[in-house]
Design an enzyme around this catalytic site. Sequence first.
Site, mmCIF file in Angstrom:
data_model
loop_
_atom_site.group_PDB
_atom_site.id
_atom_site.type_symbol
_atom_site.label_atom_id
_atom_site.label_comp_id
_atom_site.label_asym_id
_atom_site.label_seq_id
_atom_site.Cartn_x
_atom_site.Cartn_y
_atom_site.Cartn_z
ATOM 1 N N GLU A 286 1.032 -1.193 0.055
ATOM 2 C CA GLU A 286 -0.045 -0.090 0.027
ATOM 3 C C GLU A 286 0.887 1.220 0.134
ATOM 4 O OE1 GLU A 286 -3.122 0.230 -0.471
ATOM 5 O OE2 GLU A 286 -3.878 -1.855 0.113
ATOM 6 N N ARG A 290 0.540 3.922 -3.098
ATOM 7 C CA ARG A 290 0.012 5.305 -2.855
ATOM 8 C C ARG A 290 1.202 6.278 -2.762
ATOM 9 N NH1 ARG A 290 -5.518 4.091 0.076
ATOM 10 N NH2 ARG A 290 -5.737 1.640 -0.142
ATOM 11 N N ASP A 419 -4.739 -9.953 -8.528
ATOM 12 C CA ASP A 419 -4.788 -8.877 -9.722
ATOM 13 C C ASP A 419 -3.652 -8.138 -10.026
ATOM 14 O OD1 ASP A 419 -4.498 -7.381 -7.147
ATOM 15 O OD2 ASP A 419 -6.894 -6.555 -7.477
ATOM 16 N N GLU A 553 -12.000 0.116 -10.060
ATOM 17 C CA GLU A 553 -11.690 -0.761 -11.133
ATOM 18 C C GLU A 553 -12.661 -0.786 -12.407
ATOM 19 O OE1 GLU A 553 -12.008 -1.382 -8.035
ATOM 20 O OE2 GLU A 553 -9.722 -1.670 -7.756
ATOM 21 N N THR A 639 -0.878 0.856 -10.253
ATOM 22 C CA THR A 639 -2.226 0.120 -9.944
ATOM 23 C C THR A 639 -3.087 1.237 -9.208
ATOM 24 O OG1 THR A 639 -3.098 -1.720 -9.382
ATOM 25 C CG2 THR A 639 -1.322 -1.010 -7.964
#
Length: 659
Positions: A286, A290, A419, A553, A639
């Site tokens: 994360e 980010r 994913d 998404e 992502t």
Amino acid sequence: MPVGGLLPLFSSPAGGGLGGGLGGGLGGGGSGSRKASGPAAFRLTEKFVLLLVFSAFITLCFGAIFFLPDSSKLLSGVLFHSSPALQPAADHKSGPGARAEDAADGRARRGEEGAPGDPAAALEDNLARIRENHERALREAKETLQKLPEEIQRDILLEKEKVAQDQLRDKAVFRRLPPVDFVPPIGAVGREPADAAIREKRAKIKEMMKHAWNNYKRYAWGLNELKPISKEGHSSSLFGSIKGATIVDALDTLFIMEMKDEFEEAKSWVEENLDFNVNAEVSVFEVNIRFVGGLLSAYYLSGEEIFRKKAVELGVKLLPAFHTPSGIPWALLNIKSGIGRNWPWASGGSSILAEFGTLHLEFLHLSHLSGNPIFAEKVMNIRTVLNNLEKPQGLYPNYLNPSSGQWGQYHVSVGGLGDSFYEYLLKAWLMSDKTDLEAKKMYFDAVQAIETHLIRKSSRGLTYIAEWKGGLLEHKMGHLTCFAGGMFALGADDAPAGLTQHYLQLGAEIARTCYESYNRTFMKLGPEAFRFDGGVEAIATRQNEKYYILRPEVVETYMYMWRLTHDPKYRKWAWEAVEALENHCRVNGGYSGLRDVYLRHESYDDVQQSFFLAETLKYLYLIFSDDDLLPLEHWIFNTEAHLLPVLSTNKKEVEVNEK
Ligand code: DMJ
């Protein structure tokens, strides 16, 4: 592929091979100033021997933990016809979207395609591996017992020294950042669309960004996220005590929407307050997608040095996560002590595919911007480990043990836990200016296996991507999985001969299915997961799968489909999503997620996720912008929708600059 081949632009590669090592585990116990003789040395030896015996025991336990569930699942599926209790898995995004999956699913269908190979052989294989691990541990223990106390002491000191050197070198990386020529970004701000109706829609989305930002600023400034109903800050354990997730996540969206004042205030906050010298246990994944991604993107758009410096500083802090025997990083890391561990719920102490497989793009850019190959080496080693492993039916299981370097449970998913690993294979190929052939091959091989074993069509013709658990299919698709429509379409151009149209079509079919998952709810926003069994199609049937947390998404896939086909239905569907967000998620204090999208009345979860500003609103804005805003051939979206430029070969860069 050697790292050097991927990094044509390093200005000053610093020395040093892989950090590796045991991550301070052995060194941690002893005090560096103790003398090597007398009772102190004896105690240390004892400790070391105990540690070895203990590790042998742990190895055995791990072996048992992560092989037995597969075997028992096979046995229960094949012999007993009962529903196996599936292991809890979580959305790899853990915090906001984290939901342990329902443990049991009686509908796991035997006889569906995707049957495992010979179960007896698989069992024999597993036992052989356990035996091998056991023997290795015993051998190592024996060797150590034969050593003199001084030798053991020396080994420990060497190990400690190695870790200390790693840490020193890692720190030096960001103190001496080499100068880099800032290349003005291509298409970072675009023209106003010519069509007035589209212009108006685009302006509306910018207004939504203002509403989200202003409320965050007013009620939660400097904290990670906003609680738009309570009108206060929201902290998630994903970032430990690192602060400002919304600010860093929003930077590039502010930039491309030309919200200049807001961008400047965000930049000042980063300069004055963004602090990584904190005692915080964070999610490596994360924080990477980010914070590192957000800072890199802000740097590439604005050229402001502070963002480069902060990105590299944070990258250095994440390096100790790779101090595992295999080099597969831990999921969680204390960025002060450098001590890592894995999620307690993950199969047999494994790391998660979608987490360690989603560092590649950012780490290549960290090497590029710091002039130090260490970041690229770390992620290239992940690839080597993956390439040396055998894949069941060509598929990548979601769990990999960082100590043994072996797969954990055989659970395969293109949604949570898996994913973005697939996304980063494709994007590694594209970001390398199509020179990273290994990534390309890995991507297309993986996609082929996914098509064979996971992709199915419902009786009424909706294409979906199921989950594969030890050879059994679970006919469920997550909201997270919906990104795959865009991924298939984005990769279509480079598909093996004759398959370009096929992958574009597959992207379109997934987009349609995900649209249906929205359209079949009362709120017109999609649930966290929807099913294709028990007579339903694209509908959530379990209460704990009916929520919507402002995820991107589905609109992400619309964005790629729009750019690649210009089929007007994608703008239409995107606008329906905008209206639904306005009708059901917008509140006075910002935007909130919903607990149940099938209800007639909103039940708010009271969180404005930082990815709503980073991704959802950015993708929507791009759908209503011209294609010259962030052209896909120059920019890769990480992502979290942060922008990373293609690392052009010198030749192409010159061509671009000359135009
Ligand atoms: C984001 O943090 C990223 O898109 C990640 O890859 C998946 N989950 C959230 C949004 O749903």
